[in-house]
Write an enzyme that holds these catalytic residues in place. Structure first.
Site, mmCIF file in Angstrom:
data_model
loop_
_atom_site.group_PDB
_atom_site.id
_atom_site.type_symbol
_atom_site.label_atom_id
_atom_site.label_comp_id
_atom_site.label_asym_id
_atom_site.label_seq_id
_atom_site.Cartn_x
_atom_site.Cartn_y
_atom_site.Cartn_z
ATOM 1 N N GLY A 63 36.247 36.533 29.359
ATOM 2 C CA GLY A 63 36.933 35.888 28.211
ATOM 3 C C GLY A 63 37.264 37.133 27.101
ATOM 4 C CB CYS A 90 32.679 39.768 31.545
ATOM 5 S SG CYS A 90 32.827 40.770 30.028
ATOM 6 C CE1 TYR A 91 32.764 34.170 24.995
ATOM 7 C CE2 TYR A 91 32.970 32.462 26.650
ATOM 8 C CZ TYR A 91 32.943 32.971 25.342
ATOM 9 O OH TYR A 91 32.851 32.006 24.432
ATOM 10 C CG HIS A 177 35.109 42.735 35.054
ATOM 11 N ND1 HIS A 177 35.540 41.211 34.568
ATOM 12 C CD2 HIS A 177 34.871 43.277 33.764
ATOM 13 C CE1 HIS A 177 35.719 40.908 33.337
ATOM 14 N NE2 HIS A 177 35.241 42.155 32.746
ATOM 15 C CD GLU A 179 36.487 40.131 37.863
ATOM 16 O OE1 GLU A 179 35.279 40.360 38.313
ATOM 17 O OE2 GLU A 179 36.788 39.928 36.766
ATOM 18 C CG ASP A 235 58.501 37.893 44.851
ATOM 19 O OD1 ASP A 235 57.859 38.390 45.867
ATOM 20 O OD2 ASP A 235 58.516 38.471 43.696
ATOM 21 C CE LYS A 377 56.729 41.734 46.074
ATOM 22 N NZ LYS A 377 57.698 41.499 45.005
#
Ligand code: XMP
Length: 521
Positions: A63, A90-91, A177, A179, A235, A377
């Protein structure tokens, strides 16, 4: 009741507690990739909701705040009371450390980008990994003193406490991170947490996601009618197919044929959705209106504005003809949310301009349905194929909202759209035949505003020039011109000049982005 509870009964859930990071959705996406269900909730969610979800593990996101300031987000006590595995990122790590008695400081040495992480003590979190890995950092603050109940498990040069674990409980925290793809073994770390530490069953998949979204749409829409602007792009197509599955004939799609589409596009959209998939699609044949509005207009920005405005007017007129519409469905996907507002937590809903709903008539007062809003996507494509949309439709190169209008340099006329459509079709057809279509990210033809002299047989031909453009890119923000084989280009050029008598010359665009944009206008 949890909105997805019907579908996700008995499915293990990882709760991602959001502290406002730009990567929160990416964490949820990684959990989905591991075939485990995840839900994102804001950090200040109430205890009831958490109990209702009954997660098997919790990931605390990063964050933008600093725990060194008072009144910044903190982990609710009820999270600790659950006694389930926690991973702070992280945060999430910093607030975890601070709340459990450690110390966090605002470091002079801020760290953004790659860093080498050294694993110091073995941990279930790092099982199956090398001792040193490349990780992605993005932080100012860092943990200076471990909370008493914690062990250090990894360091980087600038963050000596880069990872820690509780001595007796399954609580872990990492400063980097996992991710983002820049962290090598990020997936291994998340998998170790999700599967080995939380013990989640990897039994959730795209079909479950489809069922969830269908339930969600049904709950939201009830017996009301929904309108969707179908463009033929991935989409809006997947949104249409999903809504159709959820509410059938209560969905009406409007497809505007503006005369600026690729060859065969309108027919393909109508055939796929109306004929094969039995969707309720209204086609508005509006080529004449668009061309009339574009007459004598040469400036690219003016053309874009006119095309956008005309689209809105036509869509509005079609929408007004329909009675009792209560909802408007949109194919907004997660990158659109980020691009438009910079953050998912921003409540202001900026609507993609080419979906053209900014101008819907006041009296319609429609609520939005955006079932793909948190998906990426490739997940949307995957969902589309499960919903029965043909693969060729899902894997098509992107096509801009203003269509051929920004690929005809200068004034747009019916004659030029026909020439360009034919040239573009030859180019794309040959890319597919040569097996090159999927190796480029986008390819198209451009109608240039000059004539050139050619010779055909014994005849002089003073005729049009067509430009070909093909690029390779990941994010469309930068792009390299594609090094298509000379033999292929020669073949395409020959076909265009031989088959389209209005064309005497073909050129290939060798500009990368930046400085050139992908489209010419
Ligand atoms: P540029 O030309 O800016 O294009 O390098 C980047 C990507 O965006 C597409 N593009 C558009 N898409 N409406 C759209 O929906 C537009 O007005 C528009 N302009 C460009 C372009 O085709 C490329 O994929």
């Amino acid at each position: 009741m949890n909105k997805f509870s019907v579908a996700k009964k008995n499915i293990d859930t990882i709760l991602v507690l959001d502290f406002g990071s730009q990567y929160t959705q990416l964490i949820a996406r990684r959990v989905r990739e591991s075939n485990v269900y995840s839900e994102i909730l804001p950090w200040d969610i109430n205890d009831e909701k958490i109990k209702e979800i009954s997660p098997v593990g919790i990931i605390l996101s990063g964050g933008p705040n600093s725990v060194t300031n008072s009144f910044t987000p903190r982990i609710p006590q009820s999270i600790f009371d659950l006694n389930i595995p926690i991973l702070g990122i992280c945060y999430g790590m910093q607030t975890l450390a601070e709340q459990l008695g450690g110390q966090v400081i605002s470091s002079d040495e801020k760290e953004f980008g790659h860093s080498e992480l050294e694993i110091i003590n073995s941990s279930l979190l790092f099982e199956g990994m090398q001792k040193k890995i490349n990780v992605w950092m993005s932080h100012g603050d860092q943990v200076k003193d471990l909370p008493t109940e914690f062990n250090l498990i990894a360091s980087t040069r600038s963050a000596p406490i880069a990872a820690m674990e509780h001595k007796t409980k399954p609580i872990y925290a990492i400063q980097f991170h996992p991710e983002v793809t820049h962290t090598t073994d990020g997936k291994v770390i998340l998998d170790n947490f999700i599967k080995n530490i939380c013990g989640s069953n990897a039994d959730w998949n795209m079909n479950d996601l489809i069922s969830e979204r269908i339930n969600e749409i049904k709950n939201k829409v009830g017996n009301n009618k929904v309108l969707l602007g179908l463009s033929g792009g991935v989409d809006s197509s997947v949104t249409a197919a999903l809504l159709h599955k959820a509410i059938g004939k209560k969905l009406t799609c409007v497809f505007v044929d503006n005369g600026l589409l690729r060859k065969g596009e309108a027919e393909a959209v109508m055939q796929t959705f109306k004929d094969n998939m039995s969707l309720n699609v209204i086609k508005s044949d509006s080529e004449d209106v668009f061309l009339r509005h574009l007459k004598n207009i040469e400036d690219p920005e003016q053309k874009r504005k006119i095309i956008g405005r005309t689209f809105i007017d036509i869509f509005d007129a079609e929408a007004l003809k329909l009675k009792d519409i209560k909802f408007l469905a949109q194919g907004t996907i997660y990158p659109d949310v980020i691009e438009s507002s910079g953050s998912e937590s921003n409540e202001a809903r900026v609507i993609k301009s080419h979906h053209n709903v900014g101008g819907l008539p006041e009296e319609m007062k429609l609520d939005l349905v955006e079932p793909l809003r948190d998906l990426f996507k490739d997940e949307v494509r995957n969902m589309g194929s499960k919903l029965g949309i043909p693969i060729e439709m899902l894997n098509r190169h992107p096509f801009p909202g203003p269509g051929l209008g920004v690929r005809i340099i200068g004034e747009v006329t019916k004659e030029k759209t026909k020439i360009l459509r034919d040239a573009d079709h030859i180019f794309i057809e040959e890319l597919i035949k040569f097996g090159l279509y999927d190796s480029v990210s986008q390819a198209f033809a451009v109608f240039l505003p000059i004539k050139s002299v050619g010779v055909v047989g014994d005849e002089r031909r003073y005729a049009e020039v067509i430009g070909l453009r093909a690029v390779e890119t990941v994010d469309f923000m930068t792009a390299k011109w594609a090094h298509l084989p000379y033999k292929f280009l020669e073949h395409v050029s020959n076909r265009i000049v031989n088959e389209i008598e209005e064309v005497s010359r073909v050129v290939y665009d060798i500009s990368s982005k930046p400085p050139a944009t992908i489209e010419w206008e």
